[in-house]
Design a protein around this motif. Structure first.
Motif, PDB file in Angstrom:
ATOM      1  N   ALA A  64       0.420  12.523  31.172  1.00 43.25           N
ATOM      2  CA  ALA A  64      -0.682  11.578  31.399  1.00 43.25           C
ATOM      3  C   ALA A  64      -1.684  11.643  30.243  1.00 43.25           C
ATOM      4  CB  ALA A  64      -1.370  11.887  32.728  1.00 43.25           C
ATOM      5  N   GLN A  65      -1.927  12.864  29.786  1.00 42.93           N
ATOM      6  CA  GLN A  65      -2.846  13.030  28.641  1.00 42.93           C
ATOM      7  C   GLN A  65      -2.250  12.415  27.382  1.00 42.93           C
ATOM      8  OE1 GLN A  65      -4.394  17.039  28.116  1.00 42.93           O
ATOM      9  NE2 GLN A  65      -4.596  16.715  25.912  1.00 42.93           N
ATOM     10  N   TRP A  66      -0.947  12.640  27.200  1.00 42.41           N
ATOM     11  CA  TRP A  66      -0.251  12.091  26.029  1.00 42.41           C
ATOM     12  C   TRP A  66      -0.317  10.565  26.017  1.00 42.41           C
ATOM     13  CZ3 TRP A  66       4.106   8.922  25.703  1.00 42.41           C
ATOM     14  CH2 TRP A  66       4.685   8.790  24.432  1.00 42.41           C
ATOM     15  N   MET A  67      -0.167   9.939  27.195  1.00 41.13           N
ATOM     16  CA  MET A  67      -0.228   8.470  27.248  1.00 41.13           C
ATOM     17  C   MET A  67      -1.592   7.957  26.763  1.00 41.13           C
ATOM     18  SD  MET A  67       1.907   6.917  30.450  1.00 41.13           S
ATOM     19  CE  MET A  67       0.982   7.630  31.790  1.00 41.13           C
ATOM     20  N   LEU A  68      -2.627   8.732  27.016  1.00 43.81           N
ATOM     21  CA  LEU A  68      -3.969   8.307  26.590  1.00 43.81           C
ATOM     22  C   LEU A  68      -4.243   8.680  25.135  1.00 43.81           C
ATOM     23  CD1 LEU A  68      -5.917   9.414  29.798  1.00 43.81           C
ATOM     24  CD2 LEU A  68      -5.447   7.052  29.108  1.00 43.81           C
ATOM     25  N   GLU A  69      -3.675   9.817  24.715  1.00 38.73           N
ATOM     26  CA  GLU A  69      -4.010  10.360  23.392  1.00 38.73           C
ATOM     27  C   GLU A  69      -3.125   9.803  22.277  1.00 38.73           C
ATOM     28  OE1 GLU A  69      -3.870  14.647  23.640  1.00 38.73           O
ATOM     29  OE2 GLU A  69      -5.541  14.816  22.228  1.00 38.73           O
ATOM     30  N   LYS A  70      -1.834   9.672  22.586  1.00 35.04           N
ATOM     31  CA  LYS A  70      -0.880   9.397  21.517  1.00 35.04           C
ATOM     32  C   LYS A  70      -0.134   8.083  21.677  1.00 35.04           C
ATOM     33  CE  LYS A  70      -1.553  13.478  19.629  1.00 35.04           C
ATOM     34  NZ  LYS A  70      -0.759  14.711  19.691  1.00 35.04           N
ATOM     35  N   PHE A  71      -0.041   7.588  22.905  1.00 38.65           N
ATOM     36  CA  PHE A  71       0.812   6.426  23.159  1.00 38.65           C
ATOM     37  C   PHE A  71      -0.010   5.144  23.273  1.00 38.65           C
ATOM     38  CE2 PHE A  71       2.395   3.451  26.367  1.00 38.65           C
ATOM     39  CZ  PHE A  71       3.616   3.089  25.812  1.00 38.65           C
ATOM     40  N   SER A  72       0.554   4.068  22.734  1.00 37.06           N
ATOM     41  CA  SER A  72       0.071   2.727  23.073  1.00 37.06           C
ATOM     42  C   SER A  72       1.141   1.727  22.688  1.00 37.06           C
ATOM     43  CB  SER A  72      -1.263   2.404  22.379  1.00 37.06           C
ATOM     44  OG  SER A  72      -1.062   2.202  21.014  1.00 37.06           O
ATOM     45  N   ASP A  73       1.122   0.587  23.346  1.00 38.15           N
ATOM     46  CA  ASP A  73       2.056  -0.491  23.010  1.00 38.15           C
ATOM     47  C   ASP A  73       1.232  -1.761  22.936  1.00 38.15           C
ATOM     48  OD1 ASP A  73       4.877  -1.676  22.882  1.00 38.15           O
ATOM     49  OD2 ASP A  73       3.974  -2.762  24.581  1.00 38.15           O
ATOM     50  N   LYS A  74       1.268  -2.402  21.790  1.00 35.28           N
ATOM     51  CA  LYS A  74       0.442  -3.600  21.562  1.00 35.28           C
ATOM     52  C   LYS A  74      -1.017  -3.332  21.944  1.00 35.28           C
ATOM     53  CE  LYS A  74       4.434  -6.504  22.508  1.00 35.28           C
ATOM     54  NZ  LYS A  74       5.192  -6.997  23.677  1.00 35.28           N
ATOM     55  N   GLY A  75      -1.489  -2.141  21.608  1.00 30.42           N
ATOM     56  CA  GLY A  75      -2.894  -1.814  21.854  1.00 30.42           C
ATOM     57  C   GLY A  75      -3.229  -1.542  23.305  1.00 30.42           C
ATOM     58  N   GLU A  76      -2.220  -1.233  24.116  1.00 26.58           N
ATOM     59  CA  GLU A  76      -2.465  -0.982  25.539  1.00 26.58           C
ATOM     60  C   GLU A  76      -1.798   0.303  26.000  1.00 26.58           C
ATOM     61  OE1 GLU A  76      -2.857  -5.616  27.067  1.00 26.58           O
ATOM     62  OE2 GLU A  76      -0.940  -4.617  27.292  1.00 26.58           O
TER      63      GLU A  76
END
Lengths: 386, 386
Positions: free
Chosen positions: A326-338
């Motif tokens: 969950a932290q990684w999704m906020l810290e490192k991940f995004s798709d088309k800026g989301e």
């Protein structure tokens, strides 16, 4: 006081937003549904000139109207069986304070609403968890498992029905098993029924207050927060036929003087909300629920429990540690800026290490956002390096 | 939870009213003063459509505006030093929960606000009273008397300044003595300063937050209830430079999610209340105070302490048991169909048997009613058979 894993993620969400990333919030229990107009109007049109204390236990008029609402829901109570509180939170705080002494224990099926733990710590009591499983949608664990945990310090069993975070709705036969156990060991059975209205698939909600013979042992925690999408009102109540409990809770209520007066106006007016409002809201949640589940089921190696009530569902992810993910999704991940924020389930378990690969998803976003959120979750799982 | 002697009188007052007797209420802290229009209007003109949770610690904007208010009052804090609470009651509950463990002790000069005891009981801590005397208007007891009561379980000294029920305003030199003691024994000094604005005779209020060197030990309990005659809002705050305390209090705040949103609107707007409002209100209270004291002084064998702040005064009656006398006034006494309800002081003492012949009088009635109330008290004392 413990800190919840969801709270720990908040700074990462804030950082993501600062980087210009749009975050879909599947992590919170704040509905996007409009509050009934009748409640909003009562406050807009108020004629208060001195904003005075309300009666500590709530006005007789409000409690009378509330008892009529309960009677419509097969809960046969009068205004004398109700103490108005400042949110369901305070209802639980007063209840635990009234029925326990320092060092006492309460048994709670886990996963459970994280703040149950906070209120227990605040009251100096110990939460004894009993594990329920995603494999049967978090149904009631075998009653022998409850009985095995009862000690001379056990004062109550606490359930949330329908459940946050599980969405599970206890059947009447499950409730009867709990009743028999409570009576056998003279325990209180406390039910947090704040999601009473939100049940799906034509299934009926059964309140513990409608169980014959449990009158002296049943305590219901309630709130206007979810029912009328009025989380910011902070009005709830304790409902019980047990006069000693109500008497002690009243003393707690008197010590804090009053619940908030404007919110009491709104809550009393909210009782006039037409059935059409609920029909529409429940239809909306049900559509979201079905959509969410069918979208989640498309993700490989993801296990999802089908909720029968409330507006949450639990999912088991193909990751070792959902907190880190969950932290990684906020810290490192995004798709088309989301990206998307979920609630790691570890905060809903009190057994160390339990639910590490589970998350809670709240379907409090519109359908379009829900579809995109699940798509983001799918992409994130594909790209997650661990 | 203890029950206050004032609460015990309520049924007698209700009975009197049923008999058609008009009861003047000198017993309560609910002002008759109008709430500032700017606060009322903020709620009437709200454009809320989803009544959502507020941020647990209060919005940054509100806390920033509040810190500007404090700076104007010689209290140099920022928004980070403030946690918004649901009334001063909750501020005290969170503070005690944050700084004590089960069985710890706090020292409080008595007579003290009865609910301090309730909040202490709720937190499993012991109140250690230190007696102050009507003979010097309840000035700070000798500091050696405090020191003699300190044990290894003592965590804090709690004062109310200006005082409820005493009306006493601590001088700067008294506060410095408390500061030195707190620092010497590493105790918290907690000051309930909710009556900060209500000081008379041109005397200045000194906050414990303005004492150099006490930064890590000072905790202020505050509330909008009395300041803006908004008792029904249920908005208060904890103010402290001690980051550990603020951090723990924040967890308590998060567990109960949010303070009431409508009341937050009103409270933030109330900060725009013009000085003319306070000038008028304080002038009114001051006139009532002087009138009340001069009327009371006309009664034989009645001793009255002269309050310098808040809107209460304590009086010692020529009776053995003020609880019984107060009940008798409601049950047996009336003059031209009227009687008066006072607060027996026994509820403000935790030392058994203390203050038995004292009462607290709140000057929250208009002058005409105050004169008549004291007249009724005088007649009742003359007729009282005991």
């Amino acid at each position: 006081m413990p800190e919840s894993p969801i709270r720990k993620l908040v700074p990462y969400a804030e950082e993501a937003k600062k980087r210009g990333v749009k975050v879909f919030h599947l992590n919170i229990g704040q509905p996007d549904i409009a509050t009934p107009k009748v409640a909003l109007d009562a406050v807009k049109n108020n004629d208060i000139s001195v904003l005075s204390y309300a009666r500590s236990e709530g006005s007789e008029e409000y409690r009378k109207k509330l008892s009529a609402y309960y009677r419509k829901n097969d809960i046969d109570v009068t205004e004398k069986d109700i103490i108005i509180t400042t949110g369901g939170s305070e209802a639980l705080l007063f209840t635990l304070g009234s029925i326990t002494d320092f060092g006492d224990e309460i048994i709670i099926p886990e996963p459970f609403y994280a703040n149950y733990n906070g209120f227990s710590v605040a009251n100096g009591i110990k939460v004894v968890p009993i594990v329920s499983s995603i494999d049967n949608d978090f149904a009631l664990p075998p009653i022998e498992n409850f009985e095995a945990l009862i000690t001379e310090k056990t004062k109550a069993i606490l359930i949330c029905n329908p459940g946050n975070p599980t969405g599970y709705l206890y059947s009447k036969s499950e409730l009867i098993k709990l009743k028999e156990l409570a009576l056998k060991h003279n325990l209180f059975l406390i039910a947090d029924e704040v999601y009473r209205e939100f049940v799906y698939d034509g299934v009926k909600h059964h309140s513990i207050m409608s169980l014959d013979g449990l009158e002296e042992n049943a305590i219901v925690i309630d709130s206007v927060s979810k029912r009328y999408s009025m989380c910011g009102a902070r009005i709830g109540c304790i409902v019980s036929k047990n006069k000693a409990l109500i008497g002690t809770a009243l003393k707690y209520a008197q010590a804090r003087l009053s619940s908030p007066s404007y919110a009491l106006l709104a809550s009393e007016a909210a009782l006039e909300t037409p059935q059409s409002y609920f029909d529409k809201v429940i239809e909306e949640y049900d559509e979201r629920r079905q959509l969410l589940i069918s979208e989640l089921e498309k993700i490989d190696n993801l296990k999802v429990s089908k909720p029968k009530g409330a507006f949450y569902c639990m999912a088991e992810l193909p990751v070792k540690d959902a907190d880190k993910f969950a932290q990684w999704m906020l810290e490192k991940f995004s798709d088309k800026g989301e990206t998307v924020m979920v609630a790691p389930a570890s905060g809903f378990y009190s057994t160390e290490g339990s639910g590490k690969n589970q998350i809670r998803i709240a379907y409090v976003l519109n359908k379009e956002s829900l579809i995109r959120s699940v798509e983001l979750l799918k992409l994130a799982l594909e790209q997650y390096p661990d």
